[in-house]
Design a protein around this motif. Structure first.
Motif: not given
Length: 114
Positions: A2-11, A99-105
């Motif tokens: 499983v690959q998890l790629v988060e985006s969209g953050g900012g100030l 529940p979460s997987l051990p690997k995080w993005g």
């Protein structure tokens, strides 16, 4: 894997909005409950919002009424619309199963200035 790629953050200033996205490479995405988590400096990672495969949602009390989680099963995308942001929402935001997987993005940083 499983690959998890988060985006969209900012100030953003307090009271503003951001929309986070998570691209999920997971053949079981459609049947799994997915969630957004966040970790502020010096604090433990916490669950923010979750969404079941059928679309029902749950929210932490601290974000209820301000955040909206959604999913696109066809595109394997998870989203988090964040409105009326507060300085205490400042954190790195992650997506994962619940529940979460051990690997995080890598997460995406959200900073809310007062």
């Amino acid at each position: 894997q499983v690959q998890l790629v988060e985006s969209g953050g900012g100030l953003v200033q307090a009271g503003g909005s951001l929309r986070l996205s998570c691209a999920v490479s997971d053949i079981f995405f459609n049947i799994n409950r997915m969630a957004w988590y966040r970790q502020a400096p010096g604090k433990q990672r916490e669950l923010v919002a979750s969404i079941r495969s059928g679309g029902s949602t749950d929210y932490a009390d601290s974000v209820k009424g301000r955040f909206t989680v959604s999913r696109d099963n066809a595109k394997k995308m998870l989203s988090l619309q964040m409105d009326s942001l507060k300085p205490e929402d400042t954190a790195v935001y992650y997506c994962n199963r619940l529940p979460s997987l051990p690997k995080w993005g890598q997460g995406t940083q959200v900073t809310v200035s007062s």
